[in-house]
Scaffold this motif. Sequence first.
Motif, PDB file in Angstrom:
ATOM      1  N   GLU A  80       0.819  -1.211   0.000  1.00  0.00           N
ATOM      2  CA  GLU A  80       0.000   0.000   0.000  1.00  0.00           C
ATOM      3  C   GLU A  80       0.853   1.261   0.000  1.00  0.00           C
ATOM      4  OE1 GLU A  80      -2.914  -0.426   3.130  1.00  0.00           O
ATOM      5  OE2 GLU A  80      -4.261  -1.495   1.738  1.00  0.00           O
ATOM      6  N   THR A  81       2.003   1.224   0.644  1.00  0.00           N
ATOM      7  CA  THR A  81       2.914   2.379   0.610  1.00  0.00           C
ATOM      8  C   THR A  81       3.402   2.647  -0.808  1.00  0.00           C
ATOM      9  OG1 THR A  81       3.644   1.982   2.880  1.00  0.00           O
ATOM     10  CG2 THR A  81       5.084   3.318   1.484  1.00  0.00           C
TER      11      THR A  81
ATOM     12  N   ARG B  64      -0.090   6.135  -7.121  1.00  0.00           N
ATOM     13  CA  ARG B  64      -1.319   6.926  -7.133  1.00  0.00           C
ATOM     14  C   ARG B  64      -1.021   8.426  -7.140  1.00  0.00           C
ATOM     15  NH1 ARG B  64      -2.989   5.728  -2.416  1.00  0.00           N
ATOM     16  NH2 ARG B  64      -4.122   3.811  -2.941  1.00  0.00           N
ATOM     17  N   ASN B  65       0.008   8.841  -6.403  1.00  0.00           N
ATOM     18  CA  ASN B  65       0.286  10.263  -6.222  1.00  0.00           C
ATOM     19  C   ASN B  65       1.288  10.835  -7.211  1.00  0.00           C
ATOM     20  OD1 ASN B  65      -1.450  10.278  -3.993  1.00  0.00           O
ATOM     21  ND2 ASN B  65       0.207   9.667  -2.605  1.00  0.00           N
ATOM     22  N   SER B  66       1.808   9.985  -8.089  1.00  0.00           N
ATOM     23  CA  SER B  66       2.782  10.483  -9.069  1.00  0.00           C
ATOM     24  C   SER B  66       2.079  11.282 -10.155  1.00  0.00           C
ATOM     25  CB  SER B  66       3.541   9.316  -9.703  1.00  0.00           C
ATOM     26  OG  SER B  66       2.684   8.569 -10.557  1.00  0.00           O
ATOM     27  N   PHE B  67       2.845  12.153 -10.777  1.00  0.00           N
ATOM     28  CA  PHE B  67       2.333  12.886 -11.930  1.00  0.00           C
ATOM     29  C   PHE B  67       2.903  12.206 -13.179  1.00  0.00           C
ATOM     30  CE2 PHE B  67       2.246  16.465 -14.962  1.00  0.00           C
ATOM     31  CZ  PHE B  67       0.901  16.787 -14.869  1.00  0.00           C
ATOM     32  N   GLY B  68       2.327  11.051 -13.477  1.00  0.00           N
ATOM     33  CA  GLY B  68       2.827  10.240 -14.588  1.00  0.00           C
ATOM     34  C   GLY B  68       3.691   9.099 -14.089  1.00  0.00           C
TER      35      GLY B  68
ATOM     36  N   LYS C  48       8.138  15.036 -10.429  1.00  0.00           N
ATOM     37  CA  LYS C  48       6.928  14.401  -9.910  1.00  0.00           C
ATOM     38  C   LYS C  48       6.607  13.084 -10.620  1.00  0.00           C
ATOM     39  CE  LYS C  48       4.716  18.721  -8.472  1.00  0.00           C
ATOM     40  NZ  LYS C  48       5.868  19.588  -8.791  1.00  0.00           N
ATOM     41  N   THR C  49       7.417  12.740 -11.632  1.00  0.00           N
ATOM     42  CA  THR C  49       7.230  11.494 -12.380  1.00  0.00           C
ATOM     43  C   THR C  49       7.756  10.305 -11.571  1.00  0.00           C
ATOM     44  OG1 THR C  49       7.549  12.698 -14.454  1.00  0.00           O
ATOM     45  CG2 THR C  49       7.733  10.304 -14.544  1.00  0.00           C
TER      46      THR C  49
END
Length: 586
Positions: free
Chosen positions: A272-273, A279-283, A329-330
Amino acid sequence: MCGIVGVISKDGAKDRVIEGLKKLEYRGYDSWGIALKNTEIKIFKDVGKISEVESADLKINSSIGIGHTRWATHGGVTKGNAHPHMDCSKNIAVVHNGIIENYQELKENLEKLGHKFISGTDTEVIPHLVEEYLKKEKDLFSAFRRALMDLKGNFTICLISKNSDKILAATNGCPLVLGINDNEKFISSDILTLQYAKEISFLKDGTVIEIGKKIAIYDIKSGKEKKFVFQKNNFLSQKVTAGKYKYFLLKEIHEQPEIIKKISLMDQKEIETNAALIRNSFGTFFVACGTSFHAGLVGEYLFAKNAKMHVNITSASEFSNFKYFLTDKTLLFPISQSGETADVLDAVKVAKAKDSKILSLVNNPNSTLARLSDVVMVTPAGPEIAVLSTKAFTSQMAILYLLAMAVAGDFAQGKKIIEQASLEMQKTFDEKYLQKLKKLANKILKVNHIFTLGRGLNYSTALEAALKIKESSYIHAEGFAGGDLKHGPIALIEKGTPVIVFVAEDEVKNEILSNAMEVKSRGAFVIGVAPNDNPIFDEWLSVGDLPEISPLLNIISAQLLSYYLTIGRGLNPDQPRNLAKSVTVK
């Protein structure tokens, strides 16, 4: 792709080098070679496998030796092209893994200076280059470092000299690990050979090492000495054998149900971590090669279907073309069995240059990929010795499914499905089912072509099944998406052509059965891998009904079929021609 090893051991170097090379044979088995130093350097080499060589065959005792098992990249598979290679004076011997990209230019310049070459390899320029720099430099180490600065490409190199009691080695983009015990020193391209080392140290890219009574490591470019630390060698007690099986491939195929069961018991917090990172990545980019790419392709479908999230799957060798989309953020998600694949490592370096985060899925926790990653997930498959990847592939798919389900907020259901998959996989190894696969293999043993079809999740199954068949049995096999048939591939179908169709009880079942009917209408011998029989199938291979992760079940039958095809054709399923387990060159 090749394997190299160097040993300093009082009168025991020969035995240690041979034993080490036998463990490295999975990296290449076109030829082998050993250089042992006594009063002079004695070279032993030949085409074929080092596993067929015994220590008693080499009539010499030595305290210093280097060895090599080869996967040919430059120059044919001949005794002359086997490593080690020497300089004109026969004072220097070199073994090398990787590719010297500018070897032609270097060779031309050296020939103008009077150097004579006797092989077609890129490696041979190295001892000649060192020999040339010895005319200008004060010592062997300085000449070696000067030579290294002239080389372009990724490489690991080991060198010994008639006039030195040291081993010199260097790494640039390829793995190299140092090992020591109370009386011996080792250098190798793989920790697998270091079972006698009490402590180990992984060398960093761009470093050169001098191994003698003392050990010193330097930066190749600056010449500055670098600090290094040893760690306890936890690999000491591991010994990998085929056990009751004749071949590692069959053993590794049979191990899969138990490995998948282990994955169902993986720590929920870890899953889950890491799911949160995705889930929180930008790509998010999945990057992989070969079989691992096929696992990543399944992952792309799993994330789309379960997590309603788009991830990009890219062949690692092509990833640099997409660097323009990378930011801090990738998330880059490399997938690899060995953790040493050159194209995957290059993709990681491209992403790190953009400050992207690296979350890797790898089967070798001691690999270069693991050391380059911010976060590492280890597939619990254990060492995979056969060149064909089987248990690493299913492990990767199972973990990707758990991650997708965790992103969707339904880890518990994902765990339940993986538990069921483990039980269903075990049914494939029923003796009656195995006999059926053997008979089918005998029936299609002499065909020239086999085609595989799938849709949705099982498009990747079709690609992976075709890869397993062609890389082990040498039968030409191609996998296609069922919907692509009418865009050209159906022209290849003739009367009696085997077509393996992967079917699941899912939303694309009717479409793939329609595709099966299309090839049957043109004379194909249709082999259905499916939970339920169908009149379209000329041969039915029954699998469990688990549409959520059907490739996990469907691929086992294809792996076993490829094994029986290979055995039926009198081939070695562990070591196919022209292949190596770890692809460390681009």
